[in-house]
Design an enzyme around this catalytic site. Structure first.
Site, PDB file in Angstrom:
ATOM      1  N   GLY A 103       1.018  -1.355   0.238  1.00  0.00           N
ATOM      2  CA  GLY A 103       0.150  -0.297  -0.034  1.00  0.00           C
ATOM      3  C   GLY A 103       0.526   1.114  -0.291  1.00  0.00           C
ATOM      4  O   GLY A 103       1.361   1.112   0.006  1.00  0.00           O
ATOM      5  N   GLN A 120       3.180   9.584   0.522  1.00  0.00           N
ATOM      6  CA  GLN A 120       4.440   9.289   0.451  1.00  0.00           C
ATOM      7  C   GLN A 120       5.288   9.412  -0.621  1.00  0.00           C
ATOM      8  O   GLN A 120       6.809   8.560  -0.523  1.00  0.00           O
ATOM      9  CB  GLN A 120       4.793   7.758   0.907  1.00  0.00           C
ATOM     10  CG  GLN A 120       3.974   7.306   2.261  1.00  0.00           C
ATOM     11  CD  GLN A 120       3.252   5.863   2.388  1.00  0.00           C
ATOM     12  OE1 GLN A 120       2.332   5.102   1.806  1.00  0.00           O
ATOM     13  NE2 GLN A 120       3.839   5.030   3.243  1.00  0.00           N
ATOM     14  N   CYS A 136       6.177  -0.067   7.590  1.00  0.00           N
ATOM     15  CA  CYS A 136       5.627   1.088   6.051  1.00  0.00           C
ATOM     16  C   CYS A 136       6.841   1.145   5.980  1.00  0.00           C
ATOM     17  O   CYS A 136       7.933   2.236   6.108  1.00  0.00           O
ATOM     18  CB  CYS A 136       5.292   2.033   7.325  1.00  0.00           C
ATOM     19  SG  CYS A 136       4.758   3.947   6.234  1.00  0.00           S
ATOM     20  N   LEU A 137       6.574   1.444   4.705  1.00  0.00           N
ATOM     21  CA  LEU A 137       7.619   2.141   3.273  1.00  0.00           C
ATOM     22  C   LEU A 137       8.331   3.679   4.273  1.00  0.00           C
ATOM     23  O   LEU A 137       9.630   3.569   3.770  1.00  0.00           O
ATOM     24  CB  LEU A 137       7.086   2.270   2.255  1.00  0.00           C
ATOM     25  CG  LEU A 137       6.763   1.124   1.471  1.00  0.00           C
ATOM     26  CD1 LEU A 137       5.707   1.370  -0.003  1.00  0.00           C
ATOM     27  CD2 LEU A 137       7.688   0.569   1.592  1.00  0.00           C
ATOM     28  N   HIS A 195      -4.389   1.624   7.796  1.00  0.00           N
ATOM     29  CA  HIS A 195      -2.612   2.035   7.389  1.00  0.00           C
ATOM     30  C   HIS A 195      -3.109   3.203   6.826  1.00  0.00           C
ATOM     31  O   HIS A 195      -2.302   4.568   7.263  1.00  0.00           O
ATOM     32  CB  HIS A 195      -1.818   1.545   7.541  1.00  0.00           C
ATOM     33  CG  HIS A 195      -0.078   1.652   7.333  1.00  0.00           C
ATOM     34  ND1 HIS A 195       0.535   1.235   8.014  1.00  0.00           N
ATOM     35  CD2 HIS A 195       0.199   2.110   6.004  1.00  0.00           C
ATOM     36  CE1 HIS A 195       1.797   1.396   7.420  1.00  0.00           C
ATOM     37  NE2 HIS A 195       1.377   2.304   6.753  1.00  0.00           N
ATOM     38  N   GLU A 196      -3.262   3.298   5.079  1.00  0.00           N
ATOM     39  CA  GLU A 196      -3.405   3.947   4.029  1.00  0.00           C
ATOM     40  C   GLU A 196      -4.085   5.405   4.297  1.00  0.00           C
ATOM     41  O   GLU A 196      -3.719   6.820   4.006  1.00  0.00           O
ATOM     42  CB  GLU A 196      -3.009   3.085   2.963  1.00  0.00           C
ATOM     43  CG  GLU A 196      -2.800   2.440   3.060  1.00  0.00           C
ATOM     44  CD  GLU A 196      -1.217   2.823   2.567  1.00  0.00           C
ATOM     45  OE1 GLU A 196      -1.206   3.705   2.574  1.00  0.00           O
ATOM     46  OE2 GLU A 196      -0.567   2.381   3.123  1.00  0.00           O
ATOM     47  N   HIS A 243      -2.335   7.530   6.638  1.00  0.00           N
ATOM     48  CA  HIS A 243      -1.705   8.314   5.873  1.00  0.00           C
ATOM     49  C   HIS A 243      -2.171   9.752   5.822  1.00  0.00           C
ATOM     50  O   HIS A 243      -1.616  11.089   6.046  1.00  0.00           O
ATOM     51  CB  HIS A 243      -0.942   7.187   4.917  1.00  0.00           C
ATOM     52  CG  HIS A 243       0.550   7.037   4.962  1.00  0.00           C
ATOM     53  ND1 HIS A 243       1.418   7.087   5.964  1.00  0.00           N
ATOM     54  CD2 HIS A 243       0.485   5.480   4.875  1.00  0.00           C
ATOM     55  CE1 HIS A 243       2.687   7.168   6.382  1.00  0.00           C
ATOM     56  NE2 HIS A 243       1.949   5.636   5.823  1.00  0.00           N
TER      57      HIS A 243
END
Length: 189
Positions: free
Chosen positions: A68, A73, A118-119, A160-161, A164
């Site tokens: 995701g 990001q 998380c990226l 999660h997304e 963000h």
């Protein structure tokens, strides 16, 4: 969001393009950069710029081995996320959601605790509690209504997304010691 065992994107069964195939991968914004810590602006135009953003987001997510990715990001202040992950039954969902609204079951709700990564906090994973089910409603890149109901990893990814886009990174939900450990592991402390 990142997963320990992300499978690479495959060919579409319908013979269409693989999302991100025509996109350009961008560097992933790291925890601490301002764009990650404020709510993103709603998308107002469903145009070629948005289509390009979505393609670039898929390309960026796949290049970083994620499941995701939110627009902030890759440094873009827009309420858009993409995902490619499975639900609790192993059913894969690949989608872009623009201007999403998150719906969670009423309290008290069933929670699942699992490691989450998380990226934007590369390499760190911490146990994080999330609702066991989640629903997101919004629009695709062409402005058509989208509704995604998720369980398992898909439910976690939706939450999660969405976080963000609200300016929250998963480590912000952790107790201080766990947050500091994750940020140190990612080389961000």
């Amino acid at each position: 969001m990142t997963d320990h065992e992300q499978a690479p994107p495959g060919d579409r069964a319908d013979g269409g393009d693989v999302p991100g195939e025509h996109g350009r991968a961008h560097p992933i914004t790291q925890y601490g950069e301002a764009v990650l810590h404020r709510a993103c602006k709603p998308v107002e135009a469903f145009d070629e710029a948005l289509a390009t953003l979505v393609e670039d987001m898929f390309a960026s997510m796949y290049a970083a081995n994620g499941v995701g990715l939110a627009a902030n990001q890759i440094g873009v202040d827009a309420r858009v996320f993409v995902l490619d992950c499975e639900d609790a039954d192993g059913v894969r969902t690949v989608a872009a959601v623009v201007n999403p609204v998150l719906h969670l079951p009423p309290a008290p709700r069933e929670l699942m605790v699992d490691d989450e990564g998380c990226l934007s906090v590369p390499g760190a994973f911490e146990d994080t509690a999330r609702a066991a089910t989640a629903v997101v409603e919004g629009f695709d890149a062409d402005g058509r209504p989208v509704r995604i109901e998720g369980t398992g990893t898909l439910a976690r990814c939706l939450q999660h997304e969405y976080d963000h886009l609200e300016g929250t990174v998963y480590v912000d939900r952790l107790p201080k010691k766990a947050r500091n450990r994750a940020l140190a592991e990612a080389g961000l402390r």
